[in-house]
Design a protein around this motif. Structure first.
Motif, PDB file in Angstrom:
ATOM      1  N   UNK A   1       0.892  -1.228  -0.283  1.00  0.00           N
ATOM      2  CA  UNK A   1       0.225   0.242  -0.198  1.00  0.00           C
ATOM      3  C   UNK A   1       0.954   1.146  -0.050  1.00  0.00           C
ATOM      4  N   UNK A   2       1.631   1.386  -0.628  1.00  0.00           N
ATOM      5  CA  UNK A   2       2.955   2.034  -0.058  1.00  0.00           C
ATOM      6  C   UNK A   2       2.759   3.346  -1.510  1.00  0.00           C
ATOM      7  N   UNK A   3       2.232   2.865  -2.325  1.00  0.00           N
ATOM      8  CA  UNK A   3       2.091   3.333  -3.678  1.00  0.00           C
ATOM      9  C   UNK A   3       0.785   4.805  -3.977  1.00  0.00           C
ATOM     10  N   UNK A   4       0.288   4.131  -2.757  1.00  0.00           N
ATOM     11  CA  UNK A   4      -1.260   5.073  -2.638  1.00  0.00           C
ATOM     12  C   UNK A   4      -1.306   5.684  -1.055  1.00  0.00           C
ATOM     13  N   UNK A   5       0.020   5.839  -0.302  1.00  0.00           N
ATOM     14  CA  UNK A   5      -0.124   6.195   1.057  1.00  0.00           C
ATOM     15  C   UNK A   5       0.969   7.236   0.826  1.00  0.00           C
ATOM     16  N   UNK A   6       0.573   8.642   1.864  1.00  0.00           N
ATOM     17  CA  UNK A   6       1.305   9.149   1.974  1.00  0.00           C
ATOM     18  C   UNK A   6       1.068   9.597   2.788  1.00  0.00           C
ATOM     19  N   UNK A   7       3.445  10.156   3.950  1.00  0.00           N
ATOM     20  CA  UNK A   7       3.422   9.835   4.366  1.00  0.00           C
ATOM     21  C   UNK A   7       3.874  11.374   4.959  1.00  0.00           C
ATOM     22  N   UNK A   8       4.080  12.183   5.946  1.00  0.00           N
ATOM     23  CA  UNK A   8       4.640  13.121   6.646  1.00  0.00           C
ATOM     24  C   UNK A   8       5.371  12.764   7.479  1.00  0.00           C
ATOM     25  N   UNK A   9       6.990  13.197   7.634  1.00  0.00           N
ATOM     26  CA  UNK A   9       7.463  12.881   8.965  1.00  0.00           C
ATOM     27  C   UNK A   9       7.955  14.745   9.044  1.00  0.00           C
ATOM     28  N   UNK A  10       7.421  14.812  10.635  1.00  0.00           N
ATOM     29  CA  UNK A  10       7.855  16.900  11.072  1.00  0.00           C
ATOM     30  C   UNK A  10       8.077  16.388  12.277  1.00  0.00           C
ATOM     31  N   UNK A  11       8.344  16.982  12.838  1.00  0.00           N
ATOM     32  CA  UNK A  11       8.128  18.002  14.510  1.00  0.00           C
ATOM     33  C   UNK A  11       7.377  19.174  15.180  1.00  0.00           C
ATOM     34  N   UNK A  12       7.318  18.722  16.466  1.00  0.00           N
ATOM     35  CA  UNK A  12       6.607  20.081  16.756  1.00  0.00           C
ATOM     36  C   UNK A  12       8.074  20.881  17.965  1.00  0.00           C
ATOM     37  N   UNK A  13       9.160  20.692  17.945  1.00  0.00           N
ATOM     38  CA  UNK A  13      10.013  22.062  18.502  1.00  0.00           C
ATOM     39  C   UNK A  13      11.294  21.139  17.929  1.00  0.00           C
ATOM     40  N   UNK A  14      12.020  21.874  18.348  1.00  0.00           N
ATOM     41  CA  UNK A  14      13.688  21.035  18.179  1.00  0.00           C
ATOM     42  C   UNK A  14      14.325  21.115  19.307  1.00  0.00           C
TER      43      UNK A  14
END
Length: 237
Positions: free
Chosen positions: A121-134
């Motif tokens: 399902x990786x070919x139709x799954x959006x993945x977002x990686x971020x953070x709230x703070x450093x």
């Protein structure tokens, strides 16, 4: 709702999970602290759990999650007190233990990405990686986070993987408030009348230039009072 907290989201503000749940998405959230309950982040979640191993909980959920799904994960690492993790031991200083936390979370994310591939399902799954703070390590005389809006605290990673969109590193101003309108556009909901801050980053992702705004704003809250403001538009004072 039951605890006083500066960031509580009131009922009249629609959350992304609520909108997607109404559209038939399976929604789930996995956080590391009960503060997310106080903020109201469990609203719209089919499943919501607080755990010190939130990444592993998300992994288990995604093994059988029914499509379409929306999963939000907020691991407690990297966060003080910084811990040395087995297999990611870079030393015992605070910064080395912080690096260990970062590497550990990276490995947990790798497991999730591999799971998406294994489920095909990786070919139709959006993945977002971020953070709230450093985190600050004495850069401006402070430690940890939440006290000053310096770059080491407010500049965070943002990686968006969209199937069919070519890899590019884009130098634009982006804010966490841009994520919801970006997700809505990616899901074909660009014209939906829904009041949100921020703007979609999709055009910047496609063209490799041009952000949702000409600058990025941040503020430091003490209780309900704004103590400090910060605005970055690339100009050097």
């Amino acid at each position: 709702g039951t605890e006083p907290y500066a960031y509580y989201v009131t009922e009249e503000t629609p959350l992304l999970a609520e909108v997607l749940q109404r559209d038939g998405f399976t929604t789930a959230g996995f956080g590391h602290s009960r503060v997310f309950y106080w903020q109201g982040m469990d609203r719209g979640m089919t499943k919501f759990a607080v755990s010190t191993s939130s990444a592993d909980k998300a992994f288990q959920f995604l093994k059988t999650a029914k499509e379409p799904f929306f999963v939000w994960m907020h691991p407690g690492q990297p966060h003080e007190p910084y811990v040395r993790h087995k297999g990611f031991d870079f030393g015992n200083s605070e910064m080395q233990r912080y690096d260990s936390e970062v590497a550990y979370v990276d490995s947990r994310l790798g497991r999730i990405l591999k799971l998406l591939e294994d489920r095909h399902i990786d070919d139709h799954t959006i993945v977002i990686v971020t953070a709230d703070h450093g985190e600050e390590f004495g850069d401006h005389g402070g430690k940890f986070h939440g006290m000053q809006p310096y770059n080491e605290l407010i500049r965070v990673p943002l990686v968006i993987r969209v199937p069919g969109v070519a890899h590019a590193e884009v130098e634009v101003h982006a804010e966490l408030t841009d994520l919801v309108p970006t997700i809505m556009e990616l899901l074909g909901r660009k014209r939906e009348l829904w009041r949100v801050d921020g703007g979609s980053l999709f055009e910047a992702m496609e063209r490799g230039e041009g952000g949702a705004s000409d600058g990025a704003y941040a503020e430091y809250l003490l209780g309900l009072r704004i103590e400090q403001h910060a605005f970055d538009d690339d100009r050097v004072a």
